[in-house]
Motif scaffolding. Structure first.
Motif, short mmCIF file in Angstrom:
data_model
loop_
_atom_site.label_atom_id
_atom_site.label_comp_id
_atom_site.label_asym_id
_atom_site.label_seq_id
_atom_site.Cartn_x
_atom_site.Cartn_y
_atom_site.Cartn_z
N LEU C 55 15.38 -1.45 19.90
CA LEU C 55 14.09 -0.84 20.19
C LEU C 55 13.93 0.44 19.39
N ARG C 57 12.87 4.06 18.90
CA ARG C 57 12.62 5.21 19.76
C ARG C 57 12.09 6.36 18.93
N ARG C 75 -1.49 8.59 21.17
CA ARG C 75 -1.01 7.23 21.40
C ARG C 75 -0.28 6.76 20.15
N TRP C 78 2.18 0.52 17.06
CA TRP C 78 3.48 -0.06 16.71
C TRP C 78 3.30 -1.11 15.63
N TRP C 87 1.77 -4.76 18.65
CA TRP C 87 1.52 -4.55 20.08
C TRP C 87 0.05 -4.25 20.23
N GLU C 88 -0.47 -4.53 21.41
CA GLU C 88 -1.88 -4.26 21.63
C GLU C 88 -2.15 -2.77 21.51
N GLU C 89 -3.43 -2.46 21.38
CA GLU C 89 -3.83 -1.07 21.27
C GLU C 89 -3.37 -0.32 22.52
N GLU C 90 -2.69 0.76 22.32
CA GLU C 90 -2.23 1.52 23.48
C GLU C 90 -3.35 2.37 24.07
N PRO C 91 -3.26 2.66 25.35
CA PRO C 91 -4.25 3.58 25.91
C PRO C 91 -3.97 5.00 25.42
N VAL C 107 9.20 8.52 23.38
CA VAL C 107 8.74 7.17 23.74
C VAL C 107 9.64 6.11 23.11
N THR C 108 9.60 4.97 23.73
CA THR C 108 10.31 3.81 23.22
C THR C 108 9.28 2.74 22.95
N ALA C 109 9.47 2.01 21.88
CA ALA C 109 8.52 0.96 21.55
C ALA C 109 8.48 -0.05 22.70
N PRO C 110 7.30 -0.57 22.99
CA PRO C 110 7.19 -1.53 24.10
C PRO C 110 7.62 -2.94 23.68
N THR C 111 8.02 -3.09 22.44
CA THR C 111 8.41 -4.42 21.99
C THR C 111 9.55 -4.34 20.98
N PHE C 112 10.34 -5.38 20.95
CA PHE C 112 11.47 -5.42 20.01
C PHE C 112 11.01 -5.60 18.58
#
Lengths: 524, 200, 143
Positions: C55, C57, C75, C78, C87-91, C107-112
């Protein structure tokens, strides 16, 4: 807009004073008849009476426009047309007649009028708040938008209608609307309070509630302990409890929990609510059983009455005593709440969740400073008139002017009268199918049979005078006077719990003991 | 003042017309517009879209970092979720947080089984396929093949509301946990705090 | 519209850069940061990224040069190696930076799948000028 609308109203009021549709009508007189008909079990007659009272010269009875479409509500309609009160009462009467669809439609009309107010406030709060302080005529001439607690009650009752009709989606929407409405009213009252503080700060003439009390206004009637115990004059514990019930049965604990929690905040002493608010939600009633909610309504909402208080108004260094009218609440102590409902072998405790009487007192108490403010503005103008009359025509003309002011000054006594005085609930998990129910009323014991459905079952019960209405289409029951009960219940304070219900020895010997007013009746 | 502005108006209009033609957007109606679903929402102190989004995002990120979850993904383990419990007085469907976290996790390869009320639909369907006699035996989903999860996700939202004159302060705490169903051991937990202040 | 130009020009800049490697202070901060307009008081003082357990970071330090509190909205976007969003558009996330504070965003990426990122920053006190509508490529301010 409203100010312009007032002019014709004023002009017309002279010849309309006796007419039913007039804004200057005496609402209590009008509704007195309707209510006694309901008490006697004649809902259809009460409905006819209501229609006759509201046959205004201005409103066309036709609710469709020329093209057959639904007419759009305008502000003029809400002043000259059938007003919100008509729809309030009509919806309630229809509901007692088990006409849930028509009741819902009537209440949706009322809801439309409340929404005009809400939209006005959302779009232009300053304007709506501005009206608070600027009336020169008596409050009763202004458009009636419904009291705060009536507005909340309206969506609560609509919610109940939707559930009774099985329209769960509409019920869900109505629930959210109820709580948005509560928040809107909260914000309105907060701002109004500040506004009134500001306005009264500006006025040279200051009257407080204490001044009123000194001159004979029965403040203690408003400031009763049960009214003081309320959080405010509009929030409705039953609305929250009902949504708790609804969402719990719909399997949505995340929405049911706040329902119970809010209800508990409003009624911290209720065991029924506490049990739900603190316990685990989402338990299923088990096969062949249903979670049944009994909604017991008793009596009628209190009436507002006009009381005339002479206040000394200083004009040109001379103090002129001017008669001014203020609304006051007359208690309705005839509401009787049965201590329990017996279903089969189970005895379910009945708990009162909403005391409309206390709500009305609280609401009036909270609004009194505003009413005093508006009345004071009028007083100054009227006093000036009196002063002029006195100066020119001597004492006799002064007296005439006094009489004239009293005649034109009447406090606003409009309110939703067919609302119950008390709203109570009982709840239990009961086997599906037909069940015998039994509970006490002021006039004896009611025995009936209800149907419990597989899903959500709400049983509305209305105790009104000598009559019991059970809100199920094919519910049947009889009211049997119990000789040993009649005395025990007579003159009993409303909320006090009587001894455990003692059953009459048998139905056979009753007719001889019964008075003509309490004959066994077959109820729908 | 008012009148002096009028002669200018046609001239201005002419100018603007010659400069560009109005381009019609493919929209119908007026008064309503689509907002940015990712925008920071500060309409009221109630829990709102931004709170759900940021909370689920933080929970997903935190979960993904947990070696156990990476292990679950690798071994194709199964998860189930009890909806986040609403402990506030607000009518807010906190299950939304659960749903968003689950869909984020699923995008990363986590498999989960349905639970709670959705289960009823599942059971109904299975029953219909097998007991109604309407379906071909070979194509009907077999009873007795549903899989149990090894881990359970749950959580709660609590709030503290304070009011002073002209100020309302609401503090939210959202807590989530991952529990091994067999042993009851909490393998992971995290929380998100949100403070919302309204000055009026 | 303005944002579209911005995103587009940045997209180009990004493609040209092709930045798969991150170490402490590896690439230029400016190439990873997109400001909507120009932030007058806030700046990214430090930006580092590392890949751990698959991931990505990221840690960004935002420093506030003004003595007043500053509201920040940020925001991440990724991206994969090829600059596509994974990844989808972050809020947008609101963050309050106190006067003279260094705020660390971790923050850590929400996806591998994420190997690269962009940090979008916006502050209500951003200034924009008509001649230069927030085109960051024109003025790599913070380094």
């Amino acid at each position: 807009m409203r100010k312009h609308a007032l002019l014709p109203v004023l002009a017309l009021s002279v010849f309309l004073a006796g007419c039913a549709g007039s804004p200057l009508r005496s609402y209590n007189k009008e509704l007195g008849n309707t209510i006694s008909m309901v008490n006697a079990g004649d809902v259809k007659g009460a409905l006819a009476q209501l229609e006759a009272n509201n046959d205004s010269v201005f409103s066309s009875s036709d609710e469709k426009d020329a093209n057959g479409g639904k007419k759009e509500k305008t502000q003029a309609d809400s002043i000259f047309g059938k007003d919100i009160l008509y729809y309030f009462e009509k919806g309630e009467l229809l509901r007692l007649d088990n006409e849930y669809e028509r009741s819902r439609d009537a209440w949706l009309e009322a809801d439309g009028i409340v929404r005009i107010w809400e939209d006005e406030y959302r779009v232009n709060p300053a304007k709506v708040l501005g009206d608070v302080a600027t009336y020169l005529v008596s409050d009763r001439v202004s458009r009636y938008d419904g009291n705060d607690y009536e507005k909340v009650f309206l969506s609560t009752k609509l919610m109940l209608d939707h559930v009774m009709l099985g329209n769960n989606d509409d019920a869900r929407i109505e629930m959210k609307k109820t709580f948005e409405r509560e928040k809107l009213i909260e914000s309105f009252r907060e701002q109004e309070y500040e506004r009134i503080q500001e306005e009264t700060g500006k006025q040279s003439l200051k009257f407080s509630v204490d001044d009123l009390a000194k001159n004979g206004y029965p403040v203690d009637k408003l400031d009763s302990p049960d009214a003081r115990a309320l959080k405010n004059g509009y929030q409705n514990a039953f609305a929250h409890y009902l949504s708790g019930y609804f969402f719990e049965l719909k399997g949505e604990p995340s929405l049911a929990a706040p329902g119970y929690r809010n209800a508990l905040e409003l009624r911290p002493d209720s065991k029924l609510i506490r049990q739900k608010a603190t316990g685990k939600l989402g338990g299923k009633p088990g096969p062949g059983k249903a979670d049944v909610l009994f909604v017991v309504e008793s009596g009628f909402a209190p009436a507002l009455r006009s009381i005339t208080i002479p206040l000394p108004i200083p004009i040109n260094k001379e103090v002129v005593v001017t008669p001014l009218s203020f609304p006051v609440i007359t208690a309705d102590t005839r509401a009787y709440v049965p201590p329990s409902i017996t279903v089969g072998a189970q005895s379910l405790p009945v708990e009162t969740l909403v005391n409309v009487d206390a709500l009305a007192r609280r609401q009036l108490k909270d609004r009194l400073p505003g009413i005093i403010g508006r009345t004071a503005v009028r007083a100054v103008i009227k006093s000036a008139l009196q002063y002029q009359a006195k100066k020119k025509g001597g004492a006799l003309a002064g007296l005439a002017a006094t009489v004239a002011t009293v005649g034109s000054e009447q406090a606003d006594e409009r309110s939703w009268r067919t609302l119950p005085a008390r709203l109570s609930v009982a709840r239990a998990i009961l086997p599906v199918g037909e069940q015998d129910i039994e509970f006490r009323t002021r006039n004896g014991i009611y025995r009936g049979r209800i149907k419990i459905e597989d899903t959500m079952t709400i049983v509305p019960i209305r105790l009104s005078g000598n009559f019991v209405y059970v809100g199920q289409r094919d519910a049947q029951g009889t009211l049997e006077a119990a000789p040993d009960l009649e005395e025990a219940v007579e003159d009993e304070p409303v909320d006090e719990k009587p001894e455990a219900a003692s059953k009459p020895s048998g139905a056979g010997g009753l007719s001889g003991i019964l008075g003509s007013g309490a004959r066994p009746k077959v109820l729908r | 003042m008012k009148f002096s502005r009028f002669p200018l108006l046609p001239a201005l209009l002419a100018l603007s017309l010659s400069a560009c033609q109005t381009l019609n957007s493919p929209t119908v109606g007026k008064g309503i517009s689509y907002g940015d679903s990712k925008a920071v929402e500060t309409v009221s102190t109630d829990l709102g879209s931004t709170d759900i989004q940021t909370t689920s995002e933080k929970m997903t990120q935190s979960l993904l970092q947990t070696p156990l979850l990476q292990d679950i993904i690798r071994k194709r383990g199964l998860l189930m979720a009890s909806p986040v419990e609403n402990k506030t007085s607000e009518y807010f469907d906190t299950k939304l947080i659960t749903d968003t976290v689950l869909s984020h996790l699923q995008k990363n390869g986590v498999r989960y089984v349905i639970a709670g009320d959705e289960m009823q639909n599942q059971v109904d369907e299975l029953r219909r396929q097998n007991q109604s006699g309407l379906y071909k035996k070979s194509s009907a989903a077999k009873v007795g093949n549903m899989q149990g999860a090894q881990y359970r996700l749950d959580g709660s939202v609590s709030s503290i509301t304070k009011r002073g004159s002209g100020v309302k302060d609401v503090y939210y705490k959202i807590n989530m946990r991952l529990i091994e169903i067999e042993s009851g051991i909490v393998e992971w937990s995290d929380e998100k705090e949100i403070r919302k202040v309204l000055n009026y | 519209m303005k944002q579209m130009i911005l995103t587009f020009s940045l997209g180009l800049a990004c493609l040209g850069a092709a930045l798969p490697v991150y170490s402490d202070d590896g690439g230029s901060i400016a190439s990873k940061v997109e400001e909507l307009g120009r932030m007058d008081y806030l700046k990214v003082a430090d930006l580092r990224a590392v890949r751990r357990d698959g991931l990505l970071r990221v840690q960004a330090t935002i420093s506030n040069s003004s003595p007043a509190n500053q509201q920040l909205h940020y925001r991440f976007r990724w991206l994969d190696n090829d600059g596509f969003t994974v990844w989808e558009e972050e809020p947008w996330k609101p963050e309050l930076v106190y006067g003279k504070q260094d705020k660390v965003l971790n923050v850590t990426a929400p996806t591998f799948k994420a190997t690269d990122f962009k940090l979008e920053l916006q502050s209500p006190n951003n200034s924009t000028s008509a001649e230069n509508p927030g085109n960051v490529a024109d003025k790599p301010p913070y380094r």
